[in-house]
Design an enzyme around this catalytic site. Sequence first.
Site, PDB file in Angstrom:
ATOM      1  CG  ASP A  50       1.466   3.304  -5.019  1.00 60.87           C
ATOM      2  OD1 ASP A  50       1.779   3.174  -4.250  1.00 60.87           O
ATOM      3  OD2 ASP A  50       1.019   2.177  -5.238  1.00 60.87           O
ATOM      4  CG  HIS A 112      -4.447   6.072  -6.980  1.00 65.83           C
ATOM      5  ND1 HIS A 112      -6.110   5.739  -6.766  1.00 65.83           N
ATOM      6  CD2 HIS A 112      -4.053   6.429  -6.702  1.00 65.83           C
ATOM      7  CE1 HIS A 112      -6.248   6.236  -5.900  1.00 65.83           C
ATOM      8  NE2 HIS A 112      -4.859   6.297  -4.728  1.00 65.83           N
ATOM      9  CG  ASP A 166      -1.952  -0.208  -3.181  1.00 63.74           C
ATOM     10  OD1 ASP A 166      -1.037   0.132  -4.688  1.00 63.74           O
ATOM     11  OD2 ASP A 166      -0.974  -0.145  -2.739  1.00 63.74           O
ATOM     12  CG  ASP A 268      -2.504   6.698   1.493  1.00 59.82           C
ATOM     13  OD1 ASP A 268      -2.802   6.133   0.340  1.00 59.82           O
ATOM     14  OD2 ASP A 268      -2.597   8.497   1.198  1.00 59.82           O
TER      15      ASP A 268
END
Length: 368
Positions: A50, A112, A166, A268
């Site tokens: 990310d 992440h 996320d 994604d």
Amino acid sequence: MAFRLLFLLGLLTVLVAVVVDTMIRAGIFEHVYNHQPGNCKEYEMQGSEDMVLLPNDQVLISSGFYTWEFENLVPKPEPNIFMFDLKAPSAGPQKLVIEGSFLEETPDFTPHGLSHWIDGDGVVYLYVINHRREGDTVECFLYNSESLSLKHRSTIKDESLYNLNDIVVVGLDELYATNDHFFVSPFMKLLETYTRLSWGCVMYYNANRKEAKIAASSLSYPNGIAKSNSGKFIYVNNLLKGELIAYTRNQDDTLTAVQSLTLQPANDNVFVSPVNDHLWVTIMPTPIKIWRHYMDRSIPIAGRVIHITVDVNASLPFNNSKIEEVFSSTGEEFSANTIGVYHEGKLLIGTVCNEMMYCEVPFLMYPE
């Protein structure tokens, strides 16, 4: 007898339809071709899952994604946060120094999803999803762009934030987060995925008020989340259904879906351009191979990066949207892309657990 035969034929038809639909969504029949927008260069990394773009054109990158379910099958990569300067791409990714004792106290640091907040004094707060061995947290760091360092500020932990994928920060210590599954155990998560249960959700969390609530529910593997520059819309990639959903915020901080755009599984992350609110979405069109690739990097995963025009001044942002594919790969050389950050003719593409790619984009069909 005739009724029983008709019933069995009907049941068989339904089963075949479900199986074929599952195969299509899994990408079994998908064909992807290599397409690059211009000159591109790869950088060896242990993932670049990310990214966030700062106003000074620096891109912060999470590296070292890991899932503890595969602890005995896959070695844990080194966890890092990198910086890539779009004004000086030849310098490549630069590793940030995490000051203090955070890494010693958190040996299971596993970065992440990322988001950030900049206060009125220009202080940059970087929020990082951390998949700790005992459960998910969100770590907040202070970023120093001159010393290229991070200083740990706080940890957000709540029982409602447990399958994090996320986050998008909407205020200091105030965020929305995607819980991509309802179940926690690996087997039940796998079952939830392949039965396409819509049990994922978006959580709202305010650390200042110690408030947590479900903001949006009935989602099938909610993945990337982002907000428009004004905050009018919250975008969520609903991965298993291959759709991008636009929400508006309610006064109680819940979300109301106002429009969806059909894309393709598995969509994604989503990046919002700071220039005109256009969206950049990454897609892995052969999702059936994702976990096989994670365990064996020699198994290629195809990927796409698409550019979507958006009218944020309208009540429905996708009414006149145009979509163009800017990048695609069969996965043989560049595999499992997860995020695409575009700014002023430059595109940075991240992956789950492999290299990162920088591309020059001299031409867009629907320019900024």
